[in-house]
Design a protein around this motif. Structure first.
Motif, PDB file in Angstrom:
ATOM      1  N   LYS A 245      92.618  68.459 -24.168  1.00  0.00           N
ATOM      2  CA  LYS A 245      91.755  69.208 -23.252  1.00  0.00           C
ATOM      3  C   LYS A 245      90.315  69.170 -23.745  1.00  0.00           C
ATOM      4  N   ILE A 246      89.385  69.134 -22.790  1.00  0.00           N
ATOM      5  CA  ILE A 246      87.949  69.181 -23.085  1.00  0.00           C
ATOM      6  C   ILE A 246      87.313  70.213 -22.163  1.00  0.00           C
ATOM      7  N   ALA A 247      86.416  71.032 -22.698  1.00  0.00           N
ATOM      8  CA  ALA A 247      85.625  71.948 -21.875  1.00  0.00           C
ATOM      9  C   ALA A 247      84.261  71.317 -21.640  1.00  0.00           C
ATOM     10  N   ALA A 248      83.811  71.320 -20.391  1.00  0.00           N
ATOM     11  CA  ALA A 248      82.540  70.679 -20.048  1.00  0.00           C
ATOM     12  C   ALA A 248      81.781  71.498 -19.025  1.00  0.00           C
ATOM     13  N   ASN A 249      80.448  71.432 -19.100  1.00  0.00           N
ATOM     14  CA  ASN A 249      79.611  72.102 -18.095  1.00  0.00           C
ATOM     15  C   ASN A 249      79.707  71.423 -16.745  1.00  0.00           C
ATOM     16  N   ASN A 250      79.880  70.094 -16.771  1.00  0.00           N
ATOM     17  CA  ASN A 250      80.024  69.322 -15.536  1.00  0.00           C
ATOM     18  C   ASN A 250      80.975  68.163 -15.753  1.00  0.00           C
ATOM     19  N   VAL A 251      81.594  67.730 -14.646  1.00  0.00           N
ATOM     20  CA  VAL A 251      82.450  66.543 -14.650  1.00  0.00           C
ATOM     21  C   VAL A 251      81.871  65.582 -13.625  1.00  0.00           C
ATOM     22  N   LEU A 252      81.460  64.409 -14.091  1.00  0.00           N
ATOM     23  CA  LEU A 252      80.841  63.407 -13.223  1.00  0.00           C
ATOM     24  C   LEU A 252      81.860  62.322 -12.882  1.00  0.00           C
ATOM     25  N   ALA A 253      82.166  62.186 -11.597  1.00  0.00           N
ATOM     26  CA  ALA A 253      83.073  61.137 -11.133  1.00  0.00           C
ATOM     27  C   ALA A 253      82.268  59.871 -10.886  1.00  0.00           C
ATOM     28  N   ALA A 254      82.476  58.869 -11.734  1.00  0.00           N
ATOM     29  CA  ALA A 254      81.772  57.584 -11.613  1.00  0.00           C
ATOM     30  C   ALA A 254      82.808  56.499 -11.418  1.00  0.00           C
ATOM     31  N   THR A 255      83.536  56.603 -10.325  1.00  0.00           N
ATOM     32  CA  THR A 255      84.693  55.733 -10.090  1.00  0.00           C
ATOM     33  C   THR A 255      84.509  54.868  -8.846  1.00  0.00           C
ATOM     34  N   GLY A 256      83.271  54.466  -8.608  1.00  0.00           N
ATOM     35  CA  GLY A 256      83.011  53.529  -7.526  1.00  0.00           C
ATOM     36  C   GLY A 256      82.526  54.187  -6.251  1.00  0.00           C
ATOM     37  N   ARG A 257      82.193  53.342  -5.276  1.00  0.00           N
ATOM     38  CA  ARG A 257      81.700  53.798  -3.974  1.00  0.00           C
ATOM     39  C   ARG A 257      82.428  53.032  -2.873  1.00  0.00           C
ATOM     40  N   LYS A 258      82.548  53.641  -1.716  1.00  0.00           N
ATOM     41  CA  LYS A 258      83.253  53.040  -0.590  1.00  0.00           C
ATOM     42  C   LYS A 258      82.345  53.020   0.633  1.00  0.00           C
ATOM     43  N   PRO A 259      82.536  52.045   1.543  1.00  0.00           N
ATOM     44  CA  PRO A 259      81.703  51.968   2.749  1.00  0.00           C
ATOM     45  C   PRO A 259      81.768  53.247   3.570  1.00  0.00           C
ATOM     46  N   ASN A 260      80.619  53.672   4.051  1.00  0.00           N
ATOM     47  CA  ASN A 260      80.507  54.918   4.807  1.00  0.00           C
ATOM     48  C   ASN A 260      80.719  54.646   6.300  1.00  0.00           C
ATOM     49  N   THR A 261      81.981  54.580   6.705  1.00  0.00           N
ATOM     50  CA  THR A 261      82.306  54.267   8.108  1.00  0.00           C
ATOM     51  C   THR A 261      83.228  55.283   8.771  1.00  0.00           C
ATOM     52  N   ALA A 262      83.756  56.228   7.999  1.00  0.00           N
ATOM     53  CA  ALA A 262      84.840  57.085   8.503  1.00  0.00           C
ATOM     54  C   ALA A 262      84.466  57.873   9.748  1.00  0.00           C
ATOM     55  N   ASP A 263      83.212  58.308   9.851  1.00  0.00           N
ATOM     56  CA  ASP A 263      82.813  59.188  10.963  1.00  0.00           C
ATOM     57  C   ASP A 263      81.941  58.492  12.001  1.00  0.00           C
ATOM     58  N   LEU A 264      81.961  57.165  12.006  1.00  0.00           N
ATOM     59  CA  LEU A 264      81.094  56.428  12.933  1.00  0.00           C
ATOM     60  C   LEU A 264      81.688  56.260  14.332  1.00  0.00           C
ATOM     61  N   GLY A 265      82.955  56.633  14.507  1.00  0.00           N
ATOM     62  CA  GLY A 265      83.575  56.453  15.824  1.00  0.00           C
ATOM     63  C   GLY A 265      83.855  54.996  16.157  1.00  0.00           C
ATOM     64  N   LEU A 266      84.102  54.184  15.140  1.00  0.00           N
ATOM     65  CA  LEU A 266      84.326  52.762  15.396  1.00  0.00           C
ATOM     66  C   LEU A 266      85.607  52.509  16.172  1.00  0.00           C
ATOM     67  N   GLU A 267      86.494  53.494  16.184  1.00  0.00           N
ATOM     68  CA  GLU A 267      87.715  53.355  16.998  1.00  0.00           C
ATOM     69  C   GLU A 267      87.398  53.298  18.485  1.00  0.00           C
TER      70      GLU A 267
END
Length: 443
Positions: A245-267
């Motif tokens: 276990k580790i105690a931290a002031n912040n946890v930074l998720a640096a696990t990549g990025r994904k295309p921002n398309t989910a809310d574009l109504g492409l359907e």
């Protein structure tokens, strides 16, 4: 319903440059951006520019608060400049709102007051970028101590202890930057190998140098859960079968990025996306809908602002010229990781050449032998250049050294132009510079 010759969804590098160019030619252009803090796109607001500003000022030993103030002034100036770059054109318009496709060429835009309007574009350019990936670790998504690559740029207080999940390039940049301000940085990664894409000798140097400044790495571990405590996050992970276990002031998720398309109504359209949610495009960046293009990170692939800018060139060439530029022409793309000193690459690494059974001649030179590195009081690192022994053309280069991000562009140009390595070896460089190292590296 208002109609425009061109509608660009998102204010990123390629899209805004296209908007400016088309508006300057007298065409009607509408740029739709959902956040006023994102005028100008990811790079200048939450990506390259603010992060590199913080990295540079950490190296200068400014306090974190001073560096944040500098960063805010810089991004604010650029944001304002980018807004007026479009809005001040007689045929250009910036609309605050969130766009959603109703059909291939009609968009519904939700305005800040939650009212909606519809707009139609003869040509539409999807330029919505990418979003951070948050892994499904129990407690992580809803932790009040969670940071991602976006929210980390808005921190006003330096975390005393920071846990970073992910030892990829983004994670390493953040690790080095926060460590430079005095944070205790602990990096957790599931991969047992450190930056496995890089040559082993360079990876070992970087690991040694980052741990020397106090960064702690735990590789080949499983992050089990995040629990919020009164003033800290408790991170539970398993390492070599042992739960820790580790105690931290912040946890930074640096696990990549994904295309921002989910809310574009492409359907609601004929625009296709792949299994990762990226907009499918052809060699001309055309989507599966007529007169609709995708620019930058939203189409997947390399997530660099200079790729988005090249996307602009490919599209503009179709709209105003002969249309001969292609994505497939983009064979020489350098990249840099802004740790201290920075790591830069173009073409083949030695590891990749060996894996592909490609014959090569290796030139290797330690940075300590470069006078400018001694002047800059940072002689860590190495130059590695691979050359085809038959053609004498450069196959690739890896540079871990101060100002490598500048030198790598010179090598990339030589590769693109198919110059023999001897051109760089025998060139007359100004002195003292890091580029003049090529006289010695390529002997």
């Amino acid at each position: 319903m208002e109609k425009y010759e061109n509608i660009i969804i998102g204010f990123g590098k390629g899209g805004k440059t296209l908007a400016k160019t088309l508006a300057a030619k007298g065409q009607t252009v509408l740029v739709i951006e959902k956040s006023q803090r994102m005028y100008g796109g990811t790079c200048i607001n939450i990506g390259c520019i603010p992060s590199k500003s913080l990295i540079l000022n950490g190296e200068k030993k400014l306090t974190f608060n001073e560096a944040v103030e500098h960063k805010e002034q810089l991004t604010g100036m650029l944001r304002n400049k980018n807004y007026h770059m479009i809005a001040d054109e007689p045929t250009g318009k910036v609309l605050d709102g969130t766009a959603k496709f109703i059909s291939d060429h009609v968009l519904e835009v939700t305005l800040p007051d939650q009212s909606t309007i519809q707009v139609e574009g003869e040509k539409i350019f999807i330029n919505t970028g990418a979003l951070p990936v948050i892994l499904p670790i129990p407690g992580l998504q809803n932790s009040r101590y969670l940071l991602d690559s976006t929210s980390a740029m808005d921190l006003s207080e330096l975390p005393e202890t920071l846990v970073i999940i992910g030892a990829g390039y983004i994670g390493l940049e953040f690790a080095a930057m926060f460590a430079s301000y005095g944070s205790k940085v602990i990096v957790l990664d599931a991969n047992p190998s450190f930056i496995p894409r890089e040559d082993d000798d360079i990876a070992e140097m970087i690991y040694r140098d980052l741990t020397a400044v106090g960064i702690e790495f735990h590789l080949g571990v499983a992050v089990d859960q995040i629990q919020d405590k009164t003033n800290m996050a408790e991170v539970t992970y398993t390492e070599n079968g042992t739960v820790k276990k580790i105690a931290a002031n912040n946890v930074l998720a640096a696990t990549g990025r994904k295309p921002n398309t989910a809310d574009l109504g492409l359907e609601n359209t004929t625009i296709q996306v792949n299994e990762r949610g990226a907009v499918v495009v052809d060699d001309l960046l055309k989507t599966t809908a007529e007169d609709v293009w995708a620019i930058g990170d939203v189409k997947g692939g390399l997530q660099f602002t200079y790729i988005s800018l090249d996307d602009y060139r490919i599209i503009l060439d179709q709209l105003t010229d002969e249309g001969t530029r292609r994505v497939s022409d983009r064979s020489v793309v350098p990249y840099s990781v802004f740790i201290t000193p920075p790591l830069s690459n173009v073409g083949l690494t030695e590891k990749a050449a060996q894996k592909a059974n490609i014959n090569y001649k290796l030139f290797k030179f330690m940075t300590a032998g470069v006078p400018k590195a001694q002047v800059m009081e940072d002689a860590k690192g190495v130059f590695k250049v691979l050359v085809d022994p038959d053609t004498e053309q450069i196959l690739g280069a890896s540079i871990y050294a101060e100002e490598s991000h500048e030198v790598i562009n010179l090598i990339a140009l030589a590769i693109k132009a198919k110059l023999p390595y001897t051109m760089l070896r025998d060139h007359i460089y100004s002195h003292p510079t890091m580029s003049e190292a090529l006289n010695d590296v390529l002997k």
